[in-house]
Structure formats: C-alpha cells, structure tokens
Scaffold this motif. Structure first.
Motif, short mmCIF file in Angstrom:
data_model
loop_
_atom_site.label_atom_id
_atom_site.label_comp_id
_atom_site.label_asym_id
_atom_site.label_seq_id
_atom_site.Cartn_x
_atom_site.Cartn_y
_atom_site.Cartn_z
N THR A 1 0.83 -1.20 0.00
CA THR A 1 0.00 0.00 0.00
C THR A 1 0.86 1.25 0.00
N GLU A 2 1.89 1.26 0.85
CA GLU A 2 2.78 2.43 0.92
C GLU A 2 3.57 2.60 -0.37
N THR A 3 3.99 1.49 -0.98
CA THR A 3 4.70 1.58 -2.26
C THR A 3 3.81 2.16 -3.34
N HIS A 4 2.58 1.71 -3.39
CA HIS A 4 1.63 2.23 -4.38
C HIS A 4 1.39 3.73 -4.17
N ALA A 5 1.28 4.16 -2.91
CA ALA A 5 1.03 5.58 -2.65
C ALA A 5 2.22 6.43 -3.07
N GLN A 6 3.44 5.90 -2.90
CA GLN A 6 4.63 6.66 -3.28
C GLN A 6 4.88 6.64 -4.78
N CYS A 7 4.35 5.62 -5.46
CA CYS A 7 4.55 5.49 -6.92
C CYS A 7 3.19 5.44 -7.60
N ALA A 8 2.42 6.51 -7.41
CA ALA A 8 1.04 6.51 -7.89
C ALA A 8 0.94 6.32 -9.39
N ASP A 9 1.99 6.70 -10.13
CA ASP A 9 1.94 6.60 -11.59
C ASP A 9 2.49 5.27 -12.10
N ASP A 10 2.85 4.38 -11.21
CA ASP A 10 3.42 3.09 -11.62
C ASP A 10 2.31 2.05 -11.68
N PRO A 11 1.86 1.66 -12.88
CA PRO A 11 0.76 0.70 -12.98
C PRO A 11 1.11 -0.68 -12.42
N SER A 12 2.38 -1.04 -12.46
CA SER A 12 2.74 -2.37 -11.95
C SER A 12 2.58 -2.44 -10.43
N ALA A 13 2.92 -1.35 -9.72
CA ALA A 13 2.73 -1.32 -8.27
C ALA A 13 1.24 -1.39 -7.93
N ALA A 14 0.42 -0.71 -8.72
CA ALA A 14 -1.03 -0.75 -8.50
C ALA A 14 -1.58 -2.14 -8.73
N GLN A 15 -1.07 -2.82 -9.77
CA GLN A 15 -1.57 -4.15 -10.07
C GLN A 15 -1.18 -5.16 -9.00
N VAL A 16 0.05 -5.06 -8.50
CA VAL A 16 0.49 -5.96 -7.43
C VAL A 16 -0.37 -5.77 -6.19
N LEU A 17 -0.65 -4.51 -5.85
CA LEU A 17 -1.48 -4.23 -4.67
C LEU A 17 -2.90 -4.74 -4.87
N LYS A 18 -3.47 -4.49 -6.04
CA LYS A 18 -4.85 -4.94 -6.25
C LYS A 18 -4.95 -6.45 -6.22
N SER A 19 -3.96 -7.14 -6.75
CA SER A 19 -3.99 -8.61 -6.73
C SER A 19 -4.00 -9.12 -5.29
N GLU A 20 -3.20 -8.48 -4.41
CA GLU A 20 -3.18 -8.92 -3.02
C GLU A 20 -4.50 -8.59 -2.33
N LEU A 21 -5.04 -7.43 -2.63
CA LEU A 21 -6.35 -7.07 -2.06
C LEU A 21 -7.43 -8.06 -2.49
N CYS A 22 -7.42 -8.41 -3.78
CA CYS A 22 -8.41 -9.37 -4.28
C CYS A 22 -8.28 -10.70 -3.55
N ARG A 23 -7.05 -11.12 -3.30
CA ARG A 23 -6.83 -12.39 -2.63
C ARG A 23 -7.42 -12.37 -1.22
#
Length: 621
Positions: free
Chosen positions: A404-426
């Motif tokens: 979550t913190e990585t995604h917030a710091q790299c808001a424009d990085d789609p790969s960080a967003a995808q990794v976070l969403k995959s874990e949330l979905c799980r």
C-alpha cells in the motif's frame, strides 16, 4: 393547484393511484376489504356485461377522498383493441367469427385480471411486480404483505405466477378472500349526492395531519362576484378542522386532526337571501402515514434473535497534525419489519488495528425473503472482521501494508497498483469465502438451506499514509454503497463501490450465491481502491439508506448527492460532538426519516476526520 387534483361542481376530486400511495398507502392495509372490493366488484360486473377493460393500470385509477375509487373515471378510461391487435386472438386465422370473438374477449379479460393483480401488488408493497419469469420473491414473503389476509395474498401469488394460458381465479374469489361477499348486481355509479341540508356539495382535495394544506376554493367568482371585497366577505361555519383557517377564499393551515369534515361556505346575505350563496364543503384529512405504522418487538427467543437497533463507535489514529479518526455505526429495523414484529436483517462491523493502523469497516443486508438472513448478515460481518484480525496477529498483513505504501509513493506506476490490487483481491475473496463456508455450516446445523441466509456485503479497508493522506479499498457484493466526500481539490467525492442490480426493482446478488465469486475476474470487478488526499467523511450504507437518497445509478455516483446526505446528517452530530457514543445514537435517531415507499432496514457506518464536525459542511465548487 397541482395537476393531479381535479375540481368539479358535480363530482369528487381525486388523485392518481401512484400519487395517492405517497400518503395513503397505510389506509389500504388498514381496511383492505372495504377499499379494494369496490374496484374488484366493478371489474367483475364490467366483464359480466360482455366487455374487457383493456387498460387496468395505475394511470387509469383515480382515488377519491378516504381511499374510495372514482369508478366512473376508470370506466371512461377503458381501452379497446384495434383490428391488428385482435388478429392475435384468432388462432385459426378465420377472422372475427363468433367463436373467435368469444375467445378474444376471454383472453382480454384474463389480461385484465393479471393486470389487476399487478396493481394490487403495487398497493401492498409500493413496488410493481417482477415479470413472471424473473420473480424470485413471493408476495407472501414480503414484509408489507404480512398484515394482509393470507388467502388474498396467496391468490395474488397464484395469478402473478400463472402462465398466459392458465385461467385466473374468478373475481368473486378475490372478494371472498378479502372477506367480502360479492353481491349479484353492482349498484349503478352515480354522482355524489347533495348534502343532507340540500345544499350543493363540493369535495376538496385530501389533507393530512401535520402537512401544510392550502386550497383556493372553486367557483370563487360565483360566490364573491369576482371582486376582492366579495371574497373577503366569504366565511366558513360548522366543522372547520383544527389547524385550518379560512380567509378571502383561501382554506389553509396544517391539519391537526384526522377524519371527514363537513363545512358550510357562505356569503353574508345582502337581500332576500339565496341558498345558492352557500355550499357544503367536504374535506377528508388522512392520518399521517407514520402514525399508522406499528412498532412490535421481535421475538427474543426465536432462532438467531437479535436487538432491533444497534449503535456503536470506535476512535483510532491516522496521520497528520491531528490524526484522530472517529467511526460511528448505527443500524435500525425498518418500518416494514417493525410493523409485523419482524427482525432487523442488517448488520455492521468496525475495527481498528493499532499495530498496522488498518481500519476494517463492514455492512451487510440480509435478504427480506430469506428466513434467517439476519444471521447471514451478522455472520458475514463477523467473519470478515475475524479474518483481518488474524492477519494482524500473525503478521501476514505486513505485506499488504508495504505494498500500500509503495503504491502511494509510486502513484503513476501501474505495476505497483496491479500488485497491490492482486493482493487485495486475494484477501477480500478469502474473507468472503470464509464467511460463506461458515454460513454453509450454520445451514447444515439448523437443517436449513444456504439461500435461507442470503446477504449482501460491503467491506472497506482504510489505512493512514503520510501528510494526512489515506488509502481506501472497497469490496462489495450486492446493493448498498460506500463513498467518500470532502476531498480536497476539484473532485469533491468518490463512489467506492459498484452495486449489483438486476432487470427489476429489488434484484441483486448475494454472498451466498456462487456467481458472486465465480471467477478471478468477477472478484477483481468488485474491488476498487484509491489514494485519498484527505476527506471529511466516508460512508458505508445499506440500500435502506441508498435507495431513498439516490434514486438511480447516476445519482449514486454524483458526489453532490453524498454531500447533501452528509449536510443532512451533520447537524445531528454537531450537538453531541464530544461524545462518540452519543453521535452513534444520534445517527440511529436520524435514520427514522420518512420516505414514501422506503421502509427497509437502514444501516450506516461513518468514518469522520477531526475537521468534519468543526463546522457545518459546505458544498465544494
């Protein structure tokens, strides 16, 4: 004067059925036999005369003072099939032979009866019925039908479930099911009689206790000669209801008593006197719909019994100068359940985990047609809360926090967003499946079916970031909604969920249905996440709140609507801002608001920043 009111010297005024139901719905439930039998009897006699009405629908039904029907109006609105329509009734292609005309009449009369059943469904539930192929709830299972005669409700279910070729029950059976003996001949429809004193009668639009009333009386020029001085001399004697007053031709005020009132309108006699200078005025004042609802306690010893209300709070920490976050929750049994002593089928949950800083917020809405849905909603909230508590205990949630913190710091990085969403979905899927398995076990233990525990579910995870920012992730199955408002910047709010809806009112998806979690793509479509630069309030609501406040999907997605909801609630919380428990109870009281046709259970979980109650909310540009 509103368009749905009609004045005439010779006939009563009325309201179209849909408008009348806004205030008079409970009148039909109180006296179903007296109020519905005349309409059924009329259609029966209409059919016996060798006709079919062809236009049995709410827009052709006018309701008179006190809930009676304007049957002359209904008769005048009868439709007739054109030649092209009649062709469908000629099975042998032989055209309008005597036998085919008889068959055509029979089919059209059957359609009348099915249409009348749909009208009755609307009167009983405030909702039209679903199409036969898509009916998932019997009228007999609807909370608002519980006070109606069971035989009549069963008869309507039979008609609504029947196929087009199935003969419907005779209309005499309808009247008998209502406890009314059908007479052999319907009395002729006549204009309202003159008053007992022989004066011409004028029927005024209905009033309601506690609702402002204002009517300029008809034929003002006839009474007053068309001049202001004459109008000022008009007066009313005998029977003016408490709360109303009369001045210069205007009857106005706020009625304080219910009943039918008869008044004499007159002018001071200037010569020999004439009875034509007087009229008898009739006014029906209906009781307030709220006063007709009962509030019967639920059975405390029934399986899965629970309190009829719930109000709770928690206070946690976030980030920034004042990182305190207050969360309050309230759940109230709807009027439709309270009226029959039913249970509250909604539930809620809230938790703050100090070690990681995560907030877990849940609401659930048990299906009204499922007999143990209250336990379904309770279990869904409890199991989801337990799942995320276990993550906190065994440290498995650290990965989610870091991503979550990585995604917030790299808001424009789609790969960080995808990794976070995959874990949330799980995690969301695992929590939901765990709740479903728990319900399967409960169903087996109680010799019930899983569908007896149908429930929706909304879960929101909230985590503080640096500089006053927050991360929010939402997961939803079914209806209701979650949204955040008071965001800094150009976008004032954000809808966090997408409601599941069907092709007719009331259709949705439940946690207990396989389709809700059928594929990874289906799960991912239920998850939304956002980095918030700050917020005033975050809402989770069941459909008992979202339906009356947001009449469409477009309205639900409009931040302005959520801001209006917050501005409506906020003053109740400001008066007790120093006590979170008092705020939760104030929210519970606020949820008693009246909205015609909306009587479901209501639940809100509300997370508030410190500044949200410092002053009344104002709309953002």
């Amino acid at each position: 004067m509103s368009a749905d009111l009609a004045f005439s010297k010779n006939r009563r005024p009325g309201q179209l059925l849909l408008r009348f139901l806004e205030s008079g719905h409970a009148l039909f439930a109180a006296e179903p036999g007296r109020l519905l039998a005349p309409l059924i009897r009329f259609l029966r006699e209409f059919h016996q005369s060798g006709q079919a009405h062809g236009a049995v629908m709410p827009g052709r039904l006018l309701v008179l003072p006190g809930g009676d029907w304007d049957l002359e109006f209904f008769k005048s609105r009868a439709g007739s099939p054109d030649a092209l329509e009649l062709e469908v009734y000629y099975p042998d292609g032989g055209g309008p032979t005597a036998s085919n005309l008889d068959l055509a009449l029979e089919i059209r009369q059957r359609r009348d009866i099915r249409a009348l059943a749909a009208v009755m469904h609307l009167i009983i539930t405030d909702q039209p019925p679903a199409r036969r192929a898509r009916r998932v709830q019997k009228l007999a299972d609807h909370p608002l039908a519980q006070t109606w005669p069971a035989t009549f409700i069963g008869l309507l279910d039979h008609v609504l479930d029947a196929g087009p070729d199935d003969p419907p029950p005779a209309l005499t059976d309808w009247m008998q099911a209502l406890g009314v003996e059908p007479p052999p001949i319907m009395p002729p429809i006549a204009d309202p009689p003159a008053s007992d004193d022989g004066l011409p009668a004028v029927w005024l639009p209905n009033g309601m206790i506690g609702r402002p009333y204002a009517v300029e009386l008809p034929a003002l020029e006839e009474f007053a000669g068309g001049d202001a001085e004459g109008a000022a001399r008009m007066g009313i004697t005998d029977g003016l209801p408490e709360g109303l007053h009369f001045d210069a031709g205007l009857l106005s005020g706020t009625p304080q008593e219910a009943g039918e009132f008869e008044m004499i309108l007159h002018l001071p006699q200037t010569g020999g006197g004439s009875r034509a200078d007087r009229r008898t005025l009739h006014l029906m004042v209906n009781p307030s719909p709220q006063s007709l609802w009962k509030n019967l306690p639920s059975d405390p010893v029934a399986p899965f019994a629970r309190p009829d209300t719930d109000a709770r709070f928690l206070v946690g920490h976030g980030s920034g100068e004042d990182g305190r976050l207050t969360v309050i929750g309230a759940s109230r049994r709807g009027r439709s359940h309270a009226h029959v002593g039913g249970f509250r089928d909604d539930d809620l949950g809230m938790a703050w985990h100090p070690g990681s800083g995560w907030y877990v917020l849940t609401v659930a809405d048990g299906a009204g047609s499922a007999r143990f849905s209250r336990e379904g909603a309770r279990t869904a909230c409890a199991v989801v809360q337990a799942y995320f508590s276990e993550l906190e205990k065994d440290g498995a949630g650290e990965s989610l926090t870091k991503r979550t913190e990585t995604h917030a710091q790299c808001a424009d990085d789609p790969s960080a967003a995808q990794v976070l969403k995959s874990e949330l979905c799980r995690h969301f899927e695992a929590a939901a499946l765990q709740a479903r398995r728990s319900l399967e076990a409960t169903a087996q233990e109680n010799q019930a079916e899983l569908r007896d525990f149908h429930t929706t579910l909304i879960t929101v995870l909230l985590h503080p970031l640096t500089d006053g920012q927050w991360f929010a992730a939402a997961f939803s199955i079914g209806d209701g909604a979650a949204a955040v408002i008071g965001l800094p910047g150009a976008v004032p709010g954000l809808l966090l969920t997408r409601a599941d809806s069907g092709e007719f009112a009331g259709q949705t998806v439940f946690l207990t249905l396989d389709q809700s979690l059928a594929t990874p793509e289906a799960v991912a479509a239920r998850v939304r996440m956002a980095v918030l630069p700050g917020f005033e309030a975050l809402f989770l609501v069941t459909d008992g709140v979202s339906d009356p406040w947001f009449p469409s999907d477009t309205a639900l997605a409009d931040p302005a609507g959520w801001s209006r909801l917050w501005r409506e609630i906020q003053p109740s919380l400001l008066t007790v801002h120093d006590s979170p428990q008092a705020q939760a109870e104030a929210l519970l009281d606020w949820m008693e608001f009246h909205s015609p046709g909306h009587h479901d259970d209501r639940t809100i979980v509300l997370a508030m920043s410190p500044l949200s109650l410092s002053s009344p909310a104002t709309p953002r540009a």
